[in-house]
Design an enzyme around this catalytic site. Structure first.
Site: not given
Ligand SMILES: [Zn+2]
Length: 348
Positions: A315-316
């Site tokens: 989850p950047c």
């Protein structure tokens, strides 16, 4: 909760038919009672007649009907003619469907070209060729002889086949022969089509289907793994697709599909740090740098964050600037905002 971008931005987005806004907002036309995706090919309505909604459901609740051209209730579904074409080339990968064959079937070749470009980032003929070559690759896996494979692929000569093979896979048949490759598949999502890649070890790619970034990411992956990328199916891709559907339905918070993210020791630390950020929460680059034991490397952390090849699952999008602004996102800021707002709304 208002998740809509500013009106002027949405106006620009639908006038430009900017596909990065698909799923971010829907526009409804007061004079016709119809609502559309931002990329609707129908004629542009005057801005003063337009009303904006964050979801198709909201537009329907307000009494609008779904447009028959851009079909905003569907997740970028394949039209029936495309499904039929895909079935045909799957059933017989050696068949060649030309533009005149398409016309004979009553399908406009220009429509086919646009659809495949938008959905798969390549023309129908390139897609069909890729399927053909994948069939050849599978035969090589099964230790079939190269002669058989060349014959089956419909090429008349070894040299013609060899050239086409190198163009497709970036390497000669002999070197790809050990059969290891990344299988690529396309999924629907409320934010537009996604491209995913898997090896037996796990998922190694998940990107929004935008040519420039996709090419860069595929190139990096090819370099890192040293193996070719080909369209195809894989059990990890099936698992990922199911998990993504659940994620976008709000019922899944942690992905379980195995992941493969080769990189330097530092890059792996950053990406593992991202995986540790809980659903619905955010971290700053500085916090993430501290969390992974590199407190002075916030800048390098930011850069590495941007190189993440497995969007959403790693989850950047949960990394924001220290003052809370969104900063950059490979898939476009609106997608980042959508993901963060979506997770928060489920989290609460
Ligand atoms: Zn429409």
């Amino acid at each position: 909760m208002n998740t809509l971008p500013p009106i002027t931005e949405m106006e620009r987005a639908y006038l430009d038919r900017d596909a990065t806004y698909n799923g971010v907002f829907f526009l409804a036309v007061k004079t016709t009672g119809i609502f559309c995706r931002p990329t609707c090919p129908a004629r542009n309505p005057l801005p003063k007649h337009v009303e904006y909604f964050p979801s198709a459901e909201a537009a329907m609740t307000a009494g609008y009907r779904a447009c028959k051209r851009c079909r905003p209730l569907e997740w970028d579904d394949e039209p029936a003619w495309a499904t039929a074409l895909l079935d045909d080339i799957k059933r017989d990968p050696t068949s060649r469907i030309t533009d005149s064959d398409l016309s004979e079937r009553g399908i406009d070749p220009a429509t086919v070209r646009r659809h495949f470009q938008r959905r798969y980032g390549m023309t129908f003929h390139a897609y069909a060729r890729a399927q053909r070559m994948t069939g050849v690759l599978e035969q090589l896996d099964d230790a079939g002889t190269l002669d058989d494979a060349v014959f089956e692929s419909g090429y008349d000569s070894h040299s013609g086949f060899r050239d086409a093979f190198v163009r497709m896979f970036g390497d000669t048949p002999g070197r790809v022969r050990n059969g290891r490759c990344v299988r690529l598949s396309w999924f629907r999502s409320p934010l537009g089509p996604l491209v995913a890649g898997a090896t037996d070890e796990g998922i190694c790619l998940l990107e929004f289907n935008e040519q420039e970034r996709l090419e860069a990411q595929c190139g990096a992956l090819r370099k890192q793994t040293g193996i070719p990328l080909v369209p195809g199916a894989h059990r990890h891709l099936d698992t990922l697709e199911e998990e993504l559907m659940s994620y976008f339905a709000g019922s899944l918070r942690e992905f379980t599909v195995p992941l493969l993210f080769p990189g330097t020791e530092f890059q792996r630390r950053v990406w593992e740090g991202l995986l540790a950020i809980p659903y619905g929460e955010t971290r700053s680059y500085e916090q993430l740098a501290v969390d992974i034991g590199a407190p002075t490397a916030a800048r390098a952390v930011g850069r590495t964050n941007g190189l993440n090849r497995i969007s959403i699952v790693i989850p950047c999008h949960r990394v924001v600037s220290k003052n809370g602004t969104l900063c950059g996102y490979g898939g476009g800021l609106r997608r980042k905002e959508f993901l963060l707002n979506f997770e928060r709304s489920i989290h609460e």
